[in-house]
Design an enzyme around this catalytic site. Structure first.
Site, PDB file in Angstrom:
ATOM      1  N   ARG A   1     -10.010   7.061  63.196  1.00  0.00           N
ATOM      2  CA  ARG A   1      -9.909   7.104  64.656  1.00  0.00           C
ATOM      3  C   ARG A   1      -8.849   8.123  65.099  1.00  0.00           C
ATOM      4  O   ARG A   1      -9.052   8.857  66.072  1.00  0.00           O
ATOM      5  CB  ARG A   1      -9.554   5.711  65.180  1.00  0.00           C
ATOM      6  CG  ARG A   1      -9.449   5.616  66.697  1.00  0.00           C
ATOM      7  CD  ARG A   1      -9.132   4.202  67.121  1.00  0.00           C
ATOM      8  NE  ARG A   1     -10.190   3.284  66.720  1.00  0.00           N
ATOM      9  CZ  ARG A   1     -11.264   3.017  67.469  1.00  0.00           C
ATOM     10  NH1 ARG A   1     -11.404   3.596  68.642  1.00  0.00           N
ATOM     11  NH2 ARG A   1     -12.172   2.177  67.038  1.00  0.00           N
TER      12      ARG A   1
ATOM     13  N   TYR B   1     -15.866   2.156  53.585  1.00  0.00           N
ATOM     14  CA  TYR B   1     -16.371   3.526  53.473  1.00  0.00           C
ATOM     15  C   TYR B   1     -15.191   4.492  53.352  1.00  0.00           C
ATOM     16  O   TYR B   1     -14.058   4.159  53.713  1.00  0.00           O
ATOM     17  CB  TYR B   1     -17.263   3.907  54.659  1.00  0.00           C
ATOM     18  CG  TYR B   1     -16.694   3.622  56.023  1.00  0.00           C
ATOM     19  CD1 TYR B   1     -15.839   4.523  56.663  1.00  0.00           C
ATOM     20  CD2 TYR B   1     -17.038   2.458  56.710  1.00  0.00           C
ATOM     21  CE1 TYR B   1     -15.335   4.276  57.925  1.00  0.00           C
ATOM     22  CE2 TYR B   1     -16.539   2.194  57.969  1.00  0.00           C
ATOM     23  CZ  TYR B   1     -15.691   3.108  58.578  1.00  0.00           C
ATOM     24  OH  TYR B   1     -15.193   2.844  59.832  1.00  0.00           O
TER      25      TYR B   1
ATOM     26  N   ASP C   1     -14.908   0.585  76.605  1.00  0.00           N
ATOM     27  CA  ASP C   1     -14.579  -0.834  76.484  1.00  0.00           C
ATOM     28  C   ASP C   1     -14.183  -1.470  77.810  1.00  0.00           C
ATOM     29  O   ASP C   1     -14.287  -2.686  77.970  1.00  0.00           O
ATOM     30  CB  ASP C   1     -13.448  -1.034  75.480  1.00  0.00           C
ATOM     31  CG  ASP C   1     -13.915  -0.943  74.032  1.00  0.00           C
ATOM     32  OD1 ASP C   1     -15.142  -0.937  73.811  1.00  0.00           O
ATOM     33  OD2 ASP C   1     -13.056  -0.883  73.135  1.00  0.00           O
TER      34      ASP C   1
END
Length: 389
Positions: free
Chosen positions: A103, A208, A286
């Site tokens: 991120r 991942y 969000d």
């Protein structure tokens, strides 16, 4: 509505806020981004950019930069929790739009692009309240006692949005019965460029690679009866998560034993806002539609929002008409995405042995004879390119 020269304030320098700023600036607006943190710094953990999100970055001229800073995902692999055996492999080679990244790296990319585009980034600028009056400009009350007026205010300020509080009456979220731990681990040997999901009764683990394979992102989710706090900055004892997943495959246990810093948060479900705009203020990401992480679409929905908002304002003859067009273009898609994420949470956590065995057998048949079929049920999601209208 002509955006050339319009003064627009964006509240929040996250993925949705920075992308909205870029999309609006690209259409001629003069954009200022307010961020309460004193600096744009590393935060969060891994995330997945799917083709529907990547196309927005591509349209902004950031595709090559994104690809250079991320890992191209080769597959999504569903595995049995106990032995790690492959239940279903969904290949992604045919589509290079699936990317794995940290991120913080995506935020850095967007912040650099914003500065290059002449967008003003004001850090350490905390907004305590937003005030709206019918037909007037939004007023922001800052923590330092000053106030500012915005011609257009974009609320990209996340789950606990100050802007949403005044756009519609808040509805309390409810605990989903799930908590999640997240951690980023160093890797001496780069792992395969794929996302693995270890599915077990009442819990699952997703992992991942990140940053050229030098790191591994791990998220472990467990069902619980109660939880009191929301937010993803709470630290936890690494041994607690290791004990919770002691029955999982050896590679999972090894990852969890190696974790030195672990964060934990309760997963709460927030309703999609019924109203996304009011009196010069509008919500993105969000702030409008939080989603659970089980479809990896939070960031991608924010990217889509940003493009569609700017495009809708450019098409409409007033800010309110543009806001209404934006919500009408986004709401049904977002609600479908949220529902799909909720469904994945149930599917990963099948409790009864016979039910789980039958489900895994069915997936194994797809794996042998039609491995691309399960992923195709999400063509409506990944195949959408909002930059093409």
């Amino acid at each position: 509505m002509v955006l050339l020269g319009r003064e627009i304030t964006v509240l929040g320098a996250g993925i949705g806020g920075l992308t909205a700023a870029l999309c609006l600036a690209a259409r001629g607006a003069r954009v200022t981004v307010l961020e309460q943190a004193p600096e744009i710094r590393e935060m969060g953990a891994g995330l997945q950019i799917s083709p529907n999100g990547r196309c927005v970055l591509q349209a902004l001229g950031l595709g090559e930069t994104l690809d250079a800073a991320t890992i191209r995902a080769r597959a999504v692999v569903l595995r049995d929790f106990a032995d790690g055996r492959e239940v279903l492999r969904m290949p992604l080679e045919a589509n290079d739009g699936f990317r794995l990244t940290h991120r913080a790296d995506l935020i850095d990319l967007l912040a650099d692009a914003a500065r290059a585009a002449g967008i003003t980034l004001r850090l350490g600028c905390k907004v305590d309240a937003v005030e709206l009056e019918d037909g007037a400009h939004p007023v922001l009350r800052l923590a330092d006692g000053t106030s500012e007026t915005a011609e257009i205010l974009v609320g990209a300020d996340g789950l606990h949005s100050q802007v949403r509080k005044v756009v519609e009456r808040p509805v309390a979220p409810f605990f989903t019965g799930q908590v999640a731990w997240r951690m980023v681990l160093p890797q001496s040997v780069p792992p395969e460029p794929e996302a693995s999901v270890f599915m077990g009764p009442g819990r699952h683990v997703v992992s991942y690679p990140l940053r050229e394979g030098r790191e591994r992102n791990v998220v472990a989710v467990e069902e619980r009866d109660r939880w009191t706090t929301e937010g993803w900055t709470h630290k936890d004892d690494p041994m607690r998560v290791a004990r919770a997943f002691a029955s999982f495959a050896p590679q999972v246990r090894n990852w969890l034993k190696a974790a030195q810093t672990v964060h934990v948060w309760g997963l709460f479900r927030h309703e999609v806002a019924a109203r996304w705009h009011k009196d010069g203020a509008v919500l993105v990401g969000d702030a409008a539609h939080p989603t659970l992480p089980f479809l990896a679409q939070g960031a991608n929905m924010a990217l889509e929002d940003a493009w569609v908002l700017a495009d809708s304002l450019a098409q409409a003859d007033s800010r309110e008409a543009g806001f209404a067009l934006y919500q009408s273009r986004r709401e049904a898609r977002v609600r479908r995405t949220v529902q799909a994420a909720n469904g994945n949470a149930r599917n990963y956590h099948l409790q009864l042995g016979p039910v789980r065995s039958m489900a895994h057998t069915g997936l194994s048949l797809f794996n042998r004879f039609a491995p691309t079929v399960p992923l195709r049920k999400f063509d409506w999601l990944y195949g959408k390119d909002v930059t093409r209208g």
